[in-house]
Scaffold this motif. Structure first.
Motif, mmCIF file in Angstrom:
data_model
loop_
_atom_site.group_PDB
_atom_site.id
_atom_site.type_symbol
_atom_site.label_atom_id
_atom_site.label_comp_id
_atom_site.label_asym_id
_atom_site.label_seq_id
_atom_site.Cartn_x
_atom_site.Cartn_y
_atom_site.Cartn_z
ATOM 1 N N ASP A 225 -14.934 -1.724 -0.911
ATOM 2 C CA ASP A 225 -15.768 -1.427 -2.076
ATOM 3 C C ASP A 225 -16.383 -2.689 -2.667
ATOM 4 N N GLU A 226 -15.702 -3.806 -2.520
ATOM 5 C CA GLU A 226 -16.247 -5.099 -2.969
ATOM 6 C C GLU A 226 -15.727 -6.177 -2.030
ATOM 7 N N VAL B 272 -2.757 -5.025 -7.589
ATOM 8 C CA VAL B 272 -3.150 -3.658 -7.897
ATOM 9 C C VAL B 272 -3.932 -3.696 -9.201
ATOM 10 N N VAL B 273 -5.074 -3.037 -9.213
ATOM 11 C CA VAL B 273 -5.938 -2.992 -10.385
ATOM 12 C C VAL B 273 -6.101 -1.531 -10.796
ATOM 13 N N GLU B 274 -6.022 -1.274 -12.092
ATOM 14 C CA GLU B 274 -6.220 0.084 -12.611
ATOM 15 C C GLU B 274 -7.707 0.304 -12.904
ATOM 16 N N GLU B 275 -8.098 1.532 -13.014
ATOM 17 C CA GLU B 275 -9.435 1.950 -13.482
ATOM 18 C C GLU B 275 -10.583 1.331 -12.712
ATOM 19 N N PRO B 276 -10.956 1.823 -11.601
ATOM 20 C CA PRO B 276 -10.228 2.798 -10.815
ATOM 21 C C PRO B 276 -9.094 2.118 -10.051
ATOM 22 N N LEU B 277 -8.109 2.911 -9.691
ATOM 23 C CA LEU B 277 -6.967 2.375 -8.955
ATOM 24 C C LEU B 277 -7.472 1.733 -7.664
ATOM 25 N N SER B 278 -7.204 0.452 -7.531
ATOM 26 C CA SER B 278 -7.703 -0.323 -6.397
ATOM 27 C C SER B 278 -6.668 -1.349 -5.985
ATOM 28 N N ASN C 159 -11.099 -22.101 0.545
ATOM 29 C CA ASN C 159 -11.873 -20.886 0.808
ATOM 30 C C ASN C 159 -11.123 -19.745 0.140
ATOM 31 N N ILE C 160 -11.810 -18.955 -0.667
ATOM 32 C CA ILE C 160 -11.181 -17.824 -1.358
ATOM 33 C C ILE C 160 -12.048 -16.588 -1.087
ATOM 34 N N LEU C 161 -11.510 -15.694 -0.287
ATOM 35 C CA LEU C 161 -12.232 -14.473 0.073
ATOM 36 C C LEU C 161 -11.439 -13.286 -0.475
ATOM 37 N N LYS C 162 -12.112 -12.434 -1.244
ATOM 38 C CA LYS C 162 -11.451 -11.272 -1.845
ATOM 39 C C LYS C 162 -12.097 -9.996 -1.355
ATOM 40 N N ILE C 163 -11.256 -9.025 -1.048
ATOM 41 C CA ILE C 163 -11.742 -7.684 -0.761
ATOM 42 C C ILE C 163 -11.087 -6.719 -1.739
ATOM 43 N N ARG C 164 -11.816 -5.671 -2.095
ATOM 44 C CA ARG C 164 -11.288 -4.667 -3.010
ATOM 45 C C ARG C 164 -11.544 -3.296 -2.403
ATOM 46 N N LYS C 165 -10.514 -2.464 -2.441
ATOM 47 C CA LYS C 165 -10.629 -1.103 -1.918
ATOM 48 C C LYS C 165 -10.081 -0.141 -2.954
ATOM 49 N N HIS C 166 -10.905 0.830 -3.350
ATOM 50 C CA HIS C 166 -10.432 1.874 -4.262
ATOM 51 C C HIS C 166 -9.522 2.809 -3.479
ATOM 52 N N ILE C 167 -8.421 3.197 -4.118
ATOM 53 C CA ILE C 167 -7.482 4.100 -3.425
ATOM 54 C C ILE C 167 -7.173 5.328 -4.262
ATOM 55 N N LEU D 282 0.822 -1.210 0.000
ATOM 56 C CA LEU D 282 0.000 0.000 0.000
ATOM 57 C C LEU D 282 0.859 1.265 0.000
ATOM 58 N N GLU D 283 1.974 1.215 0.721
ATOM 59 C CA GLU D 283 2.858 2.380 0.777
ATOM 60 C C GLU D 283 3.463 2.677 -0.588
ATOM 61 N N MET D 284 3.762 1.637 -1.382
ATOM 62 C CA MET D 284 4.293 1.849 -2.726
ATOM 63 C C MET D 284 3.261 2.534 -3.620
ATOM 64 N N LEU D 285 1.980 2.351 -3.298
ATOM 65 C CA LEU D 285 0.899 2.965 -4.073
ATOM 66 C C LEU D 285 0.518 4.341 -3.538
ATOM 67 N N GLU D 286 1.184 4.756 -2.462
ATOM 68 C CA GLU D 286 0.842 5.998 -1.777
ATOM 69 C C GLU D 286 -0.638 6.002 -1.385
ATOM 70 N N CYS D 287 -1.051 4.898 -0.823
ATOM 71 C CA CYS D 287 -2.430 4.707 -0.379
ATOM 72 C C CYS D 287 -2.765 5.712 0.727
ATOM 73 N N PRO D 288 -3.912 6.374 0.637
ATOM 74 C CA PRO D 288 -4.310 7.288 1.716
ATOM 75 C C PRO D 288 -4.409 6.551 3.059
ATOM 76 N N MET D 289 -4.073 7.239 4.130
ATOM 77 C CA MET D 289 -4.037 6.623 5.458
ATOM 78 C C MET D 289 -5.397 6.051 5.869
ATOM 79 N N LYS D 290 -6.491 6.755 5.546
ATOM 80 C CA LYS D 290 -7.821 6.256 5.918
ATOM 81 C C LYS D 290 -8.088 4.897 5.268
#
Length: 135
Positions: free
Chosen positions: A116-117, A66-72, A127-135, A24-32
């Motif tokens: 977000d997802e 890391v996924v583009e469009e939107p950056l997530s 068991n495969i659990l995925k979470i997605r967060k837009h950043i 996340l730090e490499m992506l400059e992810c917001p702290m929140k």
């Protein structure tokens, strides 16, 4: 994509969090967003550690993409433990007081509300659990 396979044990939650935070730090992810992801890791990896192999300990894989469009960021938790879909559990009635509410379910509810997802599947003994967060 980066991946970490580690024993599904409570004492490894911090190692998993550090692993994800480095990405996340490499992506400059917001702290929140990072704090929300860290809480989700604590809840989801903690559940795997407590329930997937109980009373034994088995492996869990955490994958960060890391996924583009939107950056997530997409974080996938994979284990070979007992099949369990936490998304099937009813959301807690948060209008009730803590004393009136049933125990459990609040952590996954928080994850659902802050990500977000979120998706779950059981495939090929995993068991495969995925979470997605837009950043």
């Amino acid at each position: 994509m980066r991946e970490l396979t580690i024993d599904a044990a409570v004492e490894n939650i911090e190692k998993v969090t550090v692993f994800v935070d480095e990405q996340l730090e490499m992506l400059e992810c917001p702290m929140k967003a990072q704090m929300q992801i860290d809480i989700a890791i604590d809840e989801l990896f903690g559940n795997i550690a407590h329930y997937a192999y109980n009373p034994e300990v088995g492996p869990a894989t955490v994958r960060v993409e890391v996924v583009e469009e939107p950056l997530s960021v997409v974080i996938t938790f994979i284990d070979n433990g007992v099949p369990y879909d936490p998304l099937k559990k009813d959301d807690p009635d948060i209008t009730l007081s803590a004393e009136e509410r049933e125990i459990g379910g609040l952590g996954i509810y928080m994850v659902k509300k802050t990500m977000d997802e979120i998706s779950y599947e059981y495939n090929d003994g995993q068991n495969i659990l995925k979470i997605r967060k837009h950043i």
